[in-house]
Design an enzyme around this catalytic site. Sequence first.
Site, PDB file in Angstrom:
ATOM      1  CB  THR A 185      -0.900  -0.016   1.252  1.00  0.00           C
ATOM      2  OG1 THR A 185      -1.781  -1.323   1.374  1.00  0.00           O
ATOM      3  CG2 THR A 185      -1.935   1.286   1.298  1.00  0.00           C
ATOM      4  CE  LYS A 208      -5.573  -2.801   2.391  1.00  0.00           C
ATOM      5  NZ  LYS A 208      -3.861  -3.158   2.079  1.00  0.00           N
TER       6      LYS A 208
END
Length: 411
Positions: free
Chosen positions: A100, A174
């Site tokens: 991420t 996400k």
Amino acid sequence: MTDDTDARAGVVGLGMIGGGVAVSLARRGRALAVYDIRPDASAHLAGVPGPLGSPAEVAAASDVVMVAVVNAGQAREVIGGERGLLSAARPGLTVVLLATVALPVVHELAGMCAERGVGFLDCGVTPGDRAAENGMVAILGGDRPTVDAAVPVLEDWARKVVHCGPLGAGMATKIARNVVTYGGWRSVSEAAALAGAAGVDPERLAEVIDTADPEGHTLLQLLRMRGPDGTLPAAVGGQIEPLMTKDLDAARELAASLGVEAPLTDVARTQVRRTLDLGDRPVPAADDLHRFGLEMMDRVYGPGFSSAVPDTGEPFTEETVDYLFARVWGRPGLSVRDRRLLTLGVAATTGRQELIRIIAGGGLVNDELTPDQLREAALHLAVYVGWCNGTATHTGITAAIEAHTPQQEPS
């Protein structure tokens, strides 16, 4: 790339997520090459071969490489470093970033790959603790041909592959999902503190939530109620607004009475209309302004209060209704309770107990303030407005409490 069933997989980074991905790939019989800075990283990973000497060696042995590192700096080094994936990549290789990172980093890494004819996908994953059980969701961003080429490998470790859109869409999804997760944790923490302060075992709170909504649908109910345009129908939002406002006001009151800090509850309360896609409350048209002002009067001081306003057309009275209540009290930035407390503070400086009684009485009628909270306000204000004005404030508040509290019949 070779035939889908023969596509070779690579994994760089064998932590919880990368290691779990490698285990799932090995279990499916997918040809697998891995790398980690720890030489023994795969020792405890069932079926996973020992790490190669560099990311470059993984690239040379793979068709699709999952990069499961921690941060942007590691991703840059693994992909574009001296012995990174691109140093040995051939056209047709696909790099799938599982870390991420910020969206600009996604585009930076994709650009580096494009210069070498290498495909790139940003891929958020969740939940990380299910990686070794073929149990994660792969949240993809990238062009359709690159996605289609990588899907057979991704399906060997993900229980579901969701293509969210072009490059960056997977990472954005996400990140948004993380907001729901961590925001939910904050709301649970705040709710547990509130329940605990009220003498409730937080386990009972968990039991109620689990029993009432075992699948957790309530958390995403707002999304599912939205229309095709992505917004909540005004009629639906209008039905929910008074209930949401009432319940959040009750939560704020309970938190205040128990001395519990509830910042998330405060934000949720002040943002009710935006949450429900109702926007800021529109100022009514001129011909509706007076009616709206009278309605606000009743919201502030209780049902029927506006009936005492004379319909004489006198300018001061008209402006009191049309401006003070319609345009000021009716604004969305503060709740009625917030505005009442501000007004109570100003009224305390006048020493007019009959005015204090009206303001405090409205708070009692609307269940915004308890008698104990008003008594505490009288003491607090006395320190700032002087004891003489404070005495008048206390007298007015006491009169409002006595008028609101049912009197017991003598025995």
